[in-house]
Motif scaffolding. Structure first.
Motif, PDB file in Angstrom:
ATOM      1  N   ALA A  21       0.874  -1.174   0.000  1.00  0.00           N
ATOM      2  CA  ALA A  21       0.000   0.000   0.000  1.00  0.00           C
ATOM      3  C   ALA A  21       0.909   1.222   0.000  1.00  0.00           C
ATOM      4  CB  ALA A  21      -0.894  -0.012   1.234  1.00  0.00           C
ATOM      5  N   ILE A  22       0.903   1.978  -1.120  1.00  0.00           N
ATOM      6  CA  ILE A  22       1.762   3.161  -1.250  1.00  0.00           C
ATOM      7  C   ILE A  22       0.877   4.376  -1.501  1.00  0.00           C
ATOM      8  CG2 ILE A  22       3.678   4.198  -2.518  1.00  0.00           C
ATOM      9  CD1 ILE A  22       4.516   1.413  -3.388  1.00  0.00           C
ATOM     10  N   TYR A  23       1.000   5.378  -0.658  1.00  0.00           N
ATOM     11  CA  TYR A  23       0.189   6.579  -0.842  1.00  0.00           C
ATOM     12  C   TYR A  23       0.902   7.765  -0.221  1.00  0.00           C
ATOM     13  CZ  TYR A  23      -1.419   4.979   3.783  1.00  0.00           C
ATOM     14  OH  TYR A  23      -1.487   4.541   5.076  1.00  0.00           O
ATOM     15  N   MET A  24       0.395   8.960  -0.602  1.00  0.00           N
ATOM     16  CA  MET A  24       0.996  10.209  -0.148  1.00  0.00           C
ATOM     17  C   MET A  24       0.146  10.839   0.939  1.00  0.00           C
ATOM     18  SD  MET A  24       3.630  10.532  -2.182  1.00  0.00           S
ATOM     19  CE  MET A  24       4.040  12.245  -1.972  1.00  0.00           C
ATOM     20  N   LEU A  25       0.831  11.463   1.891  1.00  0.00           N
ATOM     21  CA  LEU A  25       0.157  12.178   2.965  1.00  0.00           C
ATOM     22  C   LEU A  25       0.561  13.641   2.929  1.00  0.00           C
ATOM     23  CD1 LEU A  25       0.788   9.708   5.973  1.00  0.00           C
ATOM     24  CD2 LEU A  25      -1.312   9.918   4.640  1.00  0.00           C
ATOM     25  N   ALA A  32      -3.436  12.038   0.262  1.00  0.00           N
ATOM     26  CA  ALA A  32      -3.424  12.801  -0.987  1.00  0.00           C
ATOM     27  C   ALA A  32      -3.555  11.889  -2.202  1.00  0.00           C
ATOM     28  CB  ALA A  32      -2.137  13.613  -1.088  1.00  0.00           C
ATOM     29  N   ASN A  33      -2.948  10.720  -2.167  1.00  0.00           N
ATOM     30  CA  ASN A  33      -2.995   9.788  -3.293  1.00  0.00           C
ATOM     31  C   ASN A  33      -3.176   8.358  -2.770  1.00  0.00           C
ATOM     32  OD1 ASN A  33      -2.702  11.369  -5.688  1.00  0.00           O
ATOM     33  ND2 ASN A  33      -0.594  11.812  -5.041  1.00  0.00           N
ATOM     34  N   GLY A 113       5.221  16.796   2.093  1.00  0.00           N
ATOM     35  CA  GLY A 113       4.351  15.824   2.769  1.00  0.00           C
ATOM     36  C   GLY A 113       5.147  14.574   3.100  1.00  0.00           C
ATOM     37  N   PHE A 114       4.429  13.444   3.088  1.00  0.00           N
ATOM     38  CA  PHE A 114       5.063  12.183   3.446  1.00  0.00           C
ATOM     39  C   PHE A 114       4.649  11.088   2.469  1.00  0.00           C
ATOM     40  CE2 PHE A 114       4.436  14.639   7.294  1.00  0.00           C
ATOM     41  CZ  PHE A 114       5.680  14.579   7.925  1.00  0.00           C
TER      42      PHE A 114
END
Length: 571
Positions: A21-25, A32-33, A113-114
């Protein structure tokens, strides 16, 4: 939102990856994504999660503890955060996640972000938990194992309120468990262990622990303030171990022997406490009536004495302290000597002559009985091969020898090396020795008889004896126990028993030898009843070869005195 559509985003966000699970914070923790792996792992579609705070993946307790904000703060301060823990899906189910959070900056150095990468490690975590569980629990019963029990005992000792509390250790051994395995098979034996373990697990309360150390060996712990509390625990424990078991194929009433030792009264440390509970348990196991035994100091003294004697027994074998006596076996109706029973004796260098009744049980416990039995067999056969006459020699076999498949080869080798004909060797066995492993004993005795060796049942009528054993095993002789002969002149019951056994022997074509014949009247009664042979003080006391040679009861061939001394020196 445009920053998260930049080149930075797509370098980190791999939309086709489904294992992660890869996403942006955003800096405030909102999503965010969202990639396909995140959707698969957590159950949210992109439009359901983007813009919401990722704290919803955490439990209420985690959020109350300040998570996941603390994690972001660590990532911001240290550049990276990595951890494992439970995370929650949209449907409320949880999974064990390995999480990595990296900070991302714009080209001008401003925090963008992260990036968060999560991988489901539930399967690995469960495997690890299973390994950890098995390291501390018995695989069959689920009870704590030795390692966990010792940890809990150490904790109880270190946390004990001295003067107010005590710790009781109860060593438990099931009675007759081997017989259950032999009679019903190991599957039923395992079922018995599991049923009893479940009973003990269910009845154990606060400050009470029951563990399995292996086999049919269990141990329990109780921290208590008042003796009635301990008595209640032992009562519940014993009831759980002895109440009837309703199994799928049969019902049975199990039994157990319990030994109890207390800390600090009975021991100074953990090792001594466990050892003393074991000593008490062994005392209970040997007792015919009392199956719950509390440790007493003299048990330890007796145990030390037995251990010392066990060491001396092995030393006696090495140093030639054992020697043999021979007792005449004679026809009841005439003077004919039919054989000699070989009797083991031990002259201890400090204690003098030690009774076989004392040292034989200890030799069985310490494992020396097999080596002693081999020594007796070899020395008796070699000595008998030198005699001018041709009587039989009767040698006793222990239960350990009778269960050893190598016995047949040992007897064959001894007969070959000494030159003693197989027909002159008689091997005596008790039914107690036979029932250790009936099938193996029957197989061994049949092979020995096929060699020409005579097989005798010793001590018939004492303890455990059955007609089934006489029917199943290839006995050539029954040795009638001395307890009946001693009452032969005064007891009608003893006389009736002797008459019945003699009739049984005649019907089975098995010779009967009466042990313990001490008076002429006893001999006359036995002769009248048709007994074949007798043994006892009336015919001769046990004696060494030297003494028998001097009495001319045993005669050697015409050889030099040196040869005779070399023969009798075998003792």
């Amino acid at each position: 939102m445009t920053e998260f559509s930049s080149e930075h985003t797509y370098k980190l966000l791999v939309e086709g990856i489904t294992d992660y699970a890869i996403y942006m914070l955003r800096p405030d923790g909102t999503v965010a994504n969202w990639n396909a792996g995140a959707q698969r792992a957590k159950g949210y579609l992109e439009h359901e999660i983007v813009g919401r705070n990722f704290s919803l993946f955490y439990s209420d307790d985690d959020r109350a503890a300040g998570l996941p904000g603390k994690n972001l703060a660590i990532a911001l301060h240290e550049g990276k955060f990595e951890d494992e823990g439970w995370r929650y899906r949209k449907d409320g189910s949880r999974f064990w996640a390995h999480v990595v959070i990296d900070r991302i900056f714009k080209e001008n150095g401003e925090l963008l972000g992260f990036a968060k990468i999560t991988r489901d490690r539930t399967e690995q975590m469960e495997s690890r938990e299973q390994i950890n569980y098995l390291a501390r629990h018995d695989a069959m019963t689920g009870l704590p194992n030795r390692a966990q029990f010792l940890e809990r005992l150490d904790a109880a000792i270190s946390g004990l309120q001295h003067g107010e509390q005590e710790i009781a250790i109860i060593s438990i051994d099931l009675d007759g468990f081997k017989e259950i395995n032999d009679a019903f098979g190991h599957a039923v034996g395992d079922q018995v262990l599991c049923e009893l373990a479940e009973r003990m697990k269910t009845m154990a309360g606060e400050n009470e622990v029951v563990a399995r150390f292996g086999g049919d060996e269990f141990v329990a712990l109780k921290v208590f303030r008042q003796e009635r509390s301990l008595a209640d625990f032992i009562t519940r424990l014993y009831r759980a171990l002895t109440s009837v078991l309703r199994l799928s194929d049969t019902d049975m009433a199990p039994g157990a022997s319990l030994g109890v030792a207390m800390f600090p009264g009975d021991a100074e440390d953990r090792a001594q406490l466990l050892n003393n509970a074991d000593l008490a348990m062994y005392r209970a196991k040997k007792s015919m009536g009392e199956k719950i035994c509390f440790y007493e100091a003299n048990m330890d003294e007796a145990s030390r004495a037995r251990r010392a004697m066990a060491r001396d027994i092995w030393l006696a074998l090495e140093q030639g302290q054992f020697f043999l006596n021979y007792q005449i076996q004679r026809a009841v109706d005439c003077e004919e000597i039919t054989g000699y029973e070989v009797l083991l004796r031990w002259r201890h260098p400090q204690q003098g002559l030690i009774s076989p009744a004392v040292f034989i049980p200890i030799a069985e416990e310490c494992g020396a009985i097999g080596a002693i039995g081999d020594w007796v067999l070899e020395h008796a056969c070699r000595a008998a091969a030198q005699w001018d006459l041709q009587p039989r020699i009767a040698v006793n076999l222990s239960a350990m020898q009778l269960c050893n498949l190598a016995l047949v080869d040992k007897v064959r080798a001894v007969l070959a090396s000494t030159g003693l004909p197989a027909t002159r060797l008689e091997l005596e066995v008790t039914e107690t020795a036979i029932i250790v492993d009936r099938d193996r004993a029957l197989h061994i005795l049949q092979q020995l008889k096929a060699m020409g060796v005579t097989i005798a049942m010793d001590d018939f009528g004492s303890g455990y004896s059955s007609l089934e054993t006489l029917r199943s095993f290839p006995f050539d002789k029954i040795k009638l126990d001395r307890s009946f002969i001693s009452e032969l002149e005064s007891s009608k019951q003893a006389k009736a028993f002797v008459r019945a056994i003699l009739a049984l022997g005649h019907s089975l074509n098995v010779a009967v030898l009466a042990e313990g014949v001490e008076t002429e009247q006893q001999r006359l009664i036995l002769e009248q009843e048709g007994c074949h042979e007798g043994q006892g003080y009336l015919f001769g006391r046990p004696a060494t070869l030297e003494s028998l040679a001097e009495q001319e009861v045993i005669r050697f061939p015409d050889v030099a005195e040196a040869r005779l001394k070399s023969v009798v020196a075998l003792r």
